[in-house]
Motif scaffolding. Structure first.
Motif, PDB file in Angstrom:
ATOM      1  N   ARG B 265      37.032  13.198  33.313  1.00 44.83           N
ATOM      2  CA  ARG B 265      36.169  12.185  32.703  1.00 44.83           C
ATOM      3  C   ARG B 265      34.893  12.013  33.535  1.00 44.83           C
ATOM      4  O   ARG B 265      33.786  11.962  33.003  1.00 44.83           O
ATOM      5  CB  ARG B 265      36.963  10.878  32.632  1.00 44.83           C
ATOM      6  N   PHE B 267      33.689  14.213  35.574  1.00 46.05           N
ATOM      7  CA  PHE B 267      32.949  15.472  35.486  1.00 46.05           C
ATOM      8  C   PHE B 267      32.140  15.507  34.194  1.00 46.05           C
ATOM      9  O   PHE B 267      30.992  15.933  34.176  1.00 46.05           O
ATOM     10  CB  PHE B 267      33.933  16.635  35.529  1.00 46.05           C
ATOM     11  N   ASN B 268      32.765  15.028  33.107  1.00 51.12           N
ATOM     12  CA  ASN B 268      32.043  14.996  31.831  1.00 51.12           C
ATOM     13  C   ASN B 268      30.817  14.109  31.915  1.00 51.12           C
ATOM     14  O   ASN B 268      29.791  14.414  31.329  1.00 51.12           O
ATOM     15  CB  ASN B 268      32.962  14.464  30.724  1.00 51.12           C
ATOM     16  N   SER B 269      30.946  13.008  32.630  1.00 49.57           N
ATOM     17  CA  SER B 269      29.816  12.078  32.601  1.00 49.57           C
ATOM     18  C   SER B 269      28.718  12.517  33.559  1.00 49.57           C
ATOM     19  O   SER B 269      27.552  12.421  33.212  1.00 49.57           O
ATOM     20  CB  SER B 269      30.291  10.661  32.868  1.00 49.57           C
ATOM     21  N   SER B 270      29.067  13.024  34.727  1.00 50.12           N
ATOM     22  CA  SER B 270      27.989  13.544  35.572  1.00 50.12           C
ATOM     23  C   SER B 270      28.549  14.563  36.546  1.00 50.12           C
ATOM     24  O   SER B 270      29.684  14.460  36.987  1.00 50.12           O
ATOM     25  CB  SER B 270      27.292  12.418  36.317  1.00 50.12           C
ATOM     26  N   LYS B 271      27.698  15.542  36.885  1.00 49.16           N
ATOM     27  CA  LYS B 271      28.171  16.577  37.788  1.00 49.16           C
ATOM     28  C   LYS B 271      27.695  16.342  39.205  1.00 49.16           C
ATOM     29  O   LYS B 271      27.885  17.196  40.049  1.00 49.16           O
ATOM     30  CB  LYS B 271      27.627  17.930  37.326  1.00 49.16           C
TER      31      LYS B 271
END
Lengths: 396, 431
Positions: B265, B267-271
């Motif tokens: 989750r 990772f999906n929102s920011s790397k």
């Protein structure tokens, strides 16, 4: 006295290394700073400026010349070369001796500093701008025995603009005085600068001696590189042609061309495993250098963005399509975003998180945002074209 | 090997845990080997061969731009020749807000105050660029190019330097790097992808157009790997037994399904690695002597803490009256499609609700409602449409709601002891 101390950088403990192989040699020659003795492809301009200044020096009269051209077309280098040649001619007593002074508008904090610098270069004395202007006025307006001609080069002329334009006015008015013996060469980028920013009495004093430097064509660029390399065989013929054609098509900036060639030698050096047996710089190396220096990173940036950021961009485009506008508020986009999240089977995100995603995209300028104090009311615009975004999102 | 075994002593757990927080997060990322090689090669040539260069490092925030530069500099300075020669000047666009301050800083960092100190302080109108930048970093005779020490300029937040007047500092730096003066290397660090468009065309022409793009192009498995390496203790940790236990506990943590989901989750929102560090820091802060390893529940808690909605949390702290006003505003927004409203309209909407309900529990006086309205404005849950607050009376000033409807509904669900009729009113389509 402190005035005689010349400020300087400390010396290196070891001298610089000499270039070890052909590519390094080529790289040193291709560096923008290593200006050659004579500039290829600017012979006509050189001749024009030379004869203009020479005639003024021999006659002991004054005059102005306006030189324009886009950056990187060799304006300053040509004028410097002219001055070098004239200095040489003066040394062997072909023409009377003269002073050469150079000022650069970009290197001054204030236009009025021009007076101070001119005075300092002429006589070595220091003064405030007002005082310097008065002294210069006196010097140029009054007769004096055995007066030398002064050649003044004013680079980046547009930076000397003030509201009353008195700096420009003085610079162009002094040469018209009988006793001044002053030749002013001015350099700027735009061709219509005198018409655009100068008031009539300034523009009329500048006169009509104009010269414009055209951007280099690909043949000229090629010739420039060839003359710089000067028999160092480091490039394939085609590779040079590709680089010069590409630069000529885009800007005609010689600096750019040299930088690309320099980068290509680096790429070539890396691609070979054995450092001693370096090959020639080929098409593929130049191609890679061109891609590196000309391509915009937007598309890769979108491809590398996180899932939610990509979704947000899609939501922005969806909302633009719905509204038929190029602008939407965050609130509207967020509704689309939630719908897209559900469609993709992701957990919907909270508003705070959505704002953070939006802000991250705004920080790297994929989106243009209003100040974030406005929260959900802030308006969102795309900084890239919609096609680019769609292409980037579709490609993976 | 045997020697190390002898040293292997067990330390108290408390001491180990203090050590853990010091040891973690110290390793560098090695995703960008290609970029770091390019940069290292470039800076080495500047330092050793005296070549002038300019380069921009571009990438989103938290992608490791400064880290890359630091690693490269560390590697470079291990070479003796580079270490002896290279002078460094670090500038930051947030600190050096104008050219004057920047030049003073350059003077200071080059440690040349004794030489130019006279010029900086004595002259009334300083001829800054000519005298300071050029003379100091450079002498014009080309012979000096090979003998003077190279200078490395690092411009952090490079885009802010582009907003200086006329971009004089950038022009001069790039001009020196393109002329036969002192060899200098200019390294700009910025997060804006359009930074070249900010430059004036003569400045742009002098810039060498080398850009290093640091984009995080890794997948989730690499992300997970990073979490693992970031949390693992290094081999030279004093207490090896503890380190082994710790590393195996990290291993089990990363294999846990729920942890993986939470990380996915994030990772999906920011790397970016900074938000990851934030998350891991929150986990680590829960360590104690009685609980010496991270459990999945800790990470889930931390993740919840990171992801919670700030505005919805604020709504939990409002009084019932304020909440009612918010609901009234939500209805107004629904009915009038986002047109701004004023206190009178909100109050009327609220009164309609009261009439229907007929119980006079929330029958507040006008000044009380006004006070509540002002409190909402102070919390910036509503904001005036135009800034001129003095001209109109407060009751008639037009306002906008700064909340999304989903936030209001979510907050209502979690509001402690929310009266049922208020909830129903909020649910009903039209006030």
């Amino acid at each position: 006295t402190p005035h005689q101390a010349t400020p300087s950088i400390p010396c290196r403990s070891l001298p610089t290394r000499q270039p070890a192989n052909i590519l390094e040699e080529a790289r040193a020659r291709l560096h923008v700073s290593s200006v050659p003795e004579s500039l290829p492809c600017r012979e006509q301009e050189f001749q024009d400026i030379y004869s203009f200044v020479e005639s003024k020096i021999i006659d002991g009269t004054g005059g102005c010349m306006y030189i324009s051209g886009v950056p990187g077309t060799g304006k300053t280098a040509t004028v410097h070369e002219v001055m070098r040649c004239l200095q040489h001619a003066a040394d062997v007593d072909e023409i009377p001796t003269f002073h050469f002074i150079e000022i650069n508008g970009m290197k001054m904090t204030d236009p009025h500093q021009a007076y101070v610098q001119i005075l300092q270069n002429l006589t070595g004395q220091k003064a405030t701008p007002d005082h310097a202007a008065a002294l210069l006025d006196k010097r140029f307006n009054n007769p004096a025995p055995r007066k030398q001609t002064t050649v003044l080069l004013v680079d980046e002329l547009d930076l000397l603009w003030t509201r009353k334009q008195n700096v420009m006015y003085n610079l162009f008015d002094w040469p018209t005085q009988r006793h001044a013996h002053l030749v002013v060469l001015t350099i700027a980028n735009t061709m219509d600068l005198p018409e655009r920013i100068m008031i009539n009495r300034v523009a009329s004093r500048l006169g009509l001696t104009r010269m414009s430097f055209q951007p280099y064509s690909f043949k000229q660029l090629q010739q420039i590189i060839m003359s710089r390399l000067n028999k160092v065989k480091a490039f394939e013929e085609d590779a040079l042609q590709l680089a010069s054609r590409k630069v000529a098509a885009l800007s005609g900036d010689a600096r750019r061309c040299l930088d690309i060639c320099r980068r290509a030698t680096e790429i070539c050096e890396h691609s070979t495993t054995n450092p001693s047996a370096t090959g020639l710089v080929g098409m593929s190396h130049v191609m890679e250098a061109l891609n590196e220096m000309f391509s915009s990173a937007y598309i890769t940036a979108i491809k590398c963005a996180s899932m939610q950021e990509q979704l947000f961009l899609r939501a922005v485009i969806a909302e633009f399509r719905r509204l038929g506008l190029e602008e939407a508020s965050f609130q509207q986009v967020f509704v689309q975003h939630q719908a897209l999240c559900r469609l993709e089977g992701l957990q919907p995100i909270s508003v705070s998180e959505g704002l953070a995603v939006c802000r991250r995209l705004g920080a790297c300028r994929l989106l243009l945002l209003e100040p974030s104090r406005l929260g959900v009311l802030q308006r969102v615009r795309l900084n890239v074209s919609q096609d680019d975004v769609l292409y980037a999102l579709k490609a993976d | 090997m045997s020697k190390r075994k002898v040293k292997d002593v067990h330390r108290p757990i408390g001491e180990c845990i203090t050590q853990v927080c010091i040891n973690l997060f110290s390793c560098s990322f090695d995703f960008q080997t290609h970029n770091s090689l390019h940069l290292l090669e470039l800076l080495r040539r500047s330092a050793i061969q005296g070549e002038s260069n300019s380069v921009l490092i571009v990438g989103p925030r938290g992608a490791g731009k400064t880290m890359l530069l630091q690693c490269v500099l560390r590697d470079l300075l291990q070479e003796k020749e580079a270490q002896k020669n290279l002078l460094q000047v670090h500038l930051n666009g947030l600190l050096q807000t104008d050219d004057r301050i920047a030049l003073k800083e350059i003077t200071r960092q080059l440690n040349l105050e004794n030489v130019v100190g006279d010029k900086v302080f004595v002259s009334v109108q300083t001829e800054y660029y000519e005298q300071i930048l050029e003379n100091k970093t450079a002498e014009k005779s080309p012979g000096d190019r090979s003998s003077s020490r190279p200078v490395l300029f690092v411009l952090d937040e490079f885009d802010l330097f582009a907003h200086h007047k006329n971009q004089t500092l950038l022009y001069n730096l790039f001009d020196v790097s393109q002329s036969a003066q002192t060899p200098i290397a200019v390294v700009g660090v910025t997060c804006r992808l359009d930074v070249l468009e900010l430059l004036e065309k003569r400045v742009k022409s002098r810039f060498s157009h080398r850009q290093i793009h640091l984009l995080s192009s890794f997948g989730f498995s690499e992300y997970l790997q990073t979490v693992r390496t970031q949390l693992s203790l290094p081999d030279d940790f004093p207490d090896r037994g503890f380190a082994q236990d710790w590393n195996s506990s990290v291993q089990t943590l990363c294999e846990d399904k729920s942890v993986e989901e939470a990380l996915q989750r994030h990772f999906n929102s920011s790397k970016d690695f900074r938000s990851l560090h934030m998350l891991l820091m929150l986990c680590l802060s829960r360590l104690s002597v009685s609980k010496p390893s991270i459990k999945p529940a800790d990470l889930l808690d931390a993740s919840r803490l990171c992801l919670c909605d700030a505005k919805a949390n604020m709504l939990h702290g409002l009084s019932i009256l304020e909440l009612c006003l918010i609901i009234a505003m939500k209805h107004l927004n629904d009915v009038y499609e986002g047109e701004p409203f004023n206190l009178q309209m909100v109050h009327n909407e609220f009164k309609k609700f009261l009439q229907r309900k007929s119980n006079s529990m929330y029958n507040f006086e006008q000044p009380v409602v006004m006070k509540a309205f002002e409190h909402l404005q102070q919390l910036e849950l509503i904001r005036p449409v135009d800034g001129s607050s003095a001209k109109t009376q407060r009751e008639f000033q037009l306002m906008r709601l700064m909340l999304d409807h989903s936030q209001i509904m979510e907050a209502l669900q979690k509001y402690p002891q929310c009266p049922t009729d208020v909830k129903q009113w909020a649910m009903s389509a039209f006030g």
